[in-house]
Enzyme design. Structure first.
Site, PDB file in Angstrom:
ATOM      1  N   CYS A 333       6.013  -2.264  -3.907  1.00  0.00           N
ATOM      2  CA  CYS A 333       5.310  -0.996  -4.418  1.00  0.00           C
ATOM      3  C   CYS A 333       4.952   0.001  -3.315  1.00  0.00           C
ATOM      4  CB  CYS A 333       4.449  -1.583  -5.400  1.00  0.00           C
ATOM      5  SG  CYS A 333       3.803  -0.399  -6.464  1.00  0.00           S
ATOM      6  N   HIS A 430       6.372  -5.963  -8.797  1.00  0.00           N
ATOM      7  CA  HIS A 430       5.166  -7.074  -8.573  1.00  0.00           C
ATOM      8  C   HIS A 430       5.585  -8.397  -9.340  1.00  0.00           C
ATOM      9  CE1 HIS A 430       2.391  -4.026  -7.010  1.00  0.00           C
ATOM     10  NE2 HIS A 430       2.956  -3.312  -8.105  1.00  0.00           N
TER      11      HIS A 430
END
Length: 484
Positions: A333, A430
């Site tokens: 991310c 994630h």
């Protein structure tokens, strides 16, 4: 008729999240319909609820403990710190805006309505609601307009159990002091107390329990021992990183530079649980170990600010040296965004700095955009040819030549980027390391043997073990009687 009880603490990090999760699993195992609830949470460790919004990772865990899908109503107000003085405000799973501390204090009374709406929806169809406070009710300077602790408890008429952490010392004074400082209306909401994180012979604290009751009039619901199983659960607060830093397994080193606004750091939990891996948390002023096999850069709530701090720490030079030695680098991310050549923020979404150079390890550029992607996804690793599951919570669009080699295929669409030599990759996914097959394949590329165990199964087992400990050491029947 739905009953409810709320756990509040004498301070932060007394173990409320684990206690709520454990009691949720305990009562669920008894056949009750249980739901967790936290009016206001402050954490950059967010999760995606089934209804598509953001909630605190802790409430996701507590929903798992209840064996029910997570809902935005379980955590109606989520604050995600962006700076020392301000946070992004998420209401019912959606970004409402940003507010500095003083401005948020003025906003809280307005948010109480949203909190109570969610609470009523959570109550519907449940036998028991287990609520969790934030910080401490003894912070009386924040009592006006409070929605996190006694403000909610009094408005919703939910009894409170006060949790004291004996491991940090001064537990008698913290409980008695809370009693002394609370206004009478708040004090009347407390049904009793329990002691958490006790090490040794519990009977040695019998006189302590008597002293607390003598000074407060509150009953004891029990003394819970130190729960080592809690270390296998996703942590809510970055305070947990301090404990993770102390863990040394003596295996292959995976270095993790800890960013000021680190987010979703529970991505690291499956690696910490690997016996052949030593996850080394590197803090400001510390050096990245020269003998690290890999470096993982986690997510960030403020990519540009954290990237600037990354350079100030000298980590850009150390990561370049690591790559020159043949080491691997993974960015997740915000960490992925940092690996590129540049991060741009033309609309000032993250702050006043509109662009900064990246680490230049991937030939990509990121531009921040106002639309936030919040979604649970299915994916596949084209590099290791294994299935993945996880979620996305991010702002920004990343593009560039290295995206032609995606790190993942999310719902069939390419995500992330891989360097030409394959040693550096970044992704927006994630939960990447939750997949036992992916984790085993990646660790094998580092020369580490993994059993490829399922991380979710380990979390489930820990919840059941914690529930068993609570059944043995707490007066669960009395807790149910106190609920209303």
């Amino acid at each position: 008729m739905t009953r409810a009880i709320m756990f509040q603490g004498t301070g932060s990090d007394v173990g409320k999240t684990v206690l709520v999760a454990g009691l949720c699993r305990l009562l669920t195992n008894r056949g009750l319909s249980v739901r967790p609830f936290k009016p206001q949470n402050m954490s950059n460790n967010a999760a995606v609820a089934e209804d598509g919004g953001e909630i605190g990772r802790a409430q996701w865990l507590q929903a798992l403990a209840c064996r029910v899908p997570p809902s935005v109503d379980m955590n109606p107000v989520l604050l995600k710190p962006q700076s020392e003085t301000g946070s992004q405000v998420v209401v019912h799973g959606r970004v409402r805006g940003a507010a500095r501390g003083r401005d948020y204090q003025k906003l809280k009374p307005e948010l109480l309505g949203a909190v109570l709406e969610s609470y009523e929806r959570i109550r519907a169809g449940a036998d028991v609601v287990i609520a969790e406070g934030a910080g401490s009710p003894a912070e009386v300077n924040l009592r006006a307009g409070d929605i996190a602790n006694m403000g909610f408890a009094t408005a919703a008429d939910v009894p409170v159990i006060l949790v004291g952490d004996i491991d940090r010392g001064g537990v008698i004074a913290s409980l008695v002091g809370t009693h002394a400082i609370l206004p009478e209306t708040d004090r009347a909401m407390i049904a009793g107390f329990l002691i958490n994180k006790f090490r040794g012979d519990v009977s040695l604290f019998d006189d302590g329990l008597t002293a607390i009751t003598r000074h407060t009039g509150w009953r004891s619901f029990g003394v819970l021992p130190w729960l080592k199983q809690a270390g296998r659960l996703p942590a809510e607060d970055s305070v947990a990183l301090e404990r993770m830093a102390a863990i040394s397994g003596g295996g292959a080193k995976i270095a993790v530079p800890i960013l000021d606004r680190v987010a979703n750091f529970d991505d690291l939990d499956p690696l910490v649980g690997e016996p052949g891996v030593d996850v080394v948390m590197v803090r400001a002023g510390e050096r990245i170990p020269a003998d690290a096999a890999a470096i993982v850069i986690p997510g960030s709530k403020s990519t540009i600010a954290d990237l600037i701090r990354f350079r100030e720490n000298g980590w850009d030079r150390e990561i370049a040296a690591h790559v020159a030695r043949g080491g691997q680098v993974v960015g997740v991310c915000g960490g992925y965004q940092m690996l590129g050549k540049q991060v741009r923020d033309p609309l000032g979404i993250e702050g006043d700095i509109r662009e900064t150079e990246g680490l230049g390890l991937l030939d990509v550029v990121t531009e921040m955009a106002p639309e936030k992607r919040v979604e649970t996804v299915s994916a596949r690793s084209p590099v290791f040819d294994v299935d993945l599951t996880g979620y996305e919570i991010h702002l920004g669009v990343t593009s560039g030549p290295d995206c032609a080699r995606p790190a993942a295929l999310i719902d069939g669409k390419p995500d992330g980027a891989v360097s030409e030599d394959g040693r550096i990759f970044g992704t927006y996914l994630h939960g990447l390391f939750d997949s036992g097959a992916f984790r085993a394949a990646w660790l094998d590329s580092l020369g580490v043997v993994s059993d490829g165990g399922d991380h979710r199964s380990r979390v489930e087992a820990a919840l059941d073990e914690i529930a068993g400990e609570m059944e043995r050491h707490l007066d669960v029947e009395a807790i149910l009687e106190a609920a209303r």
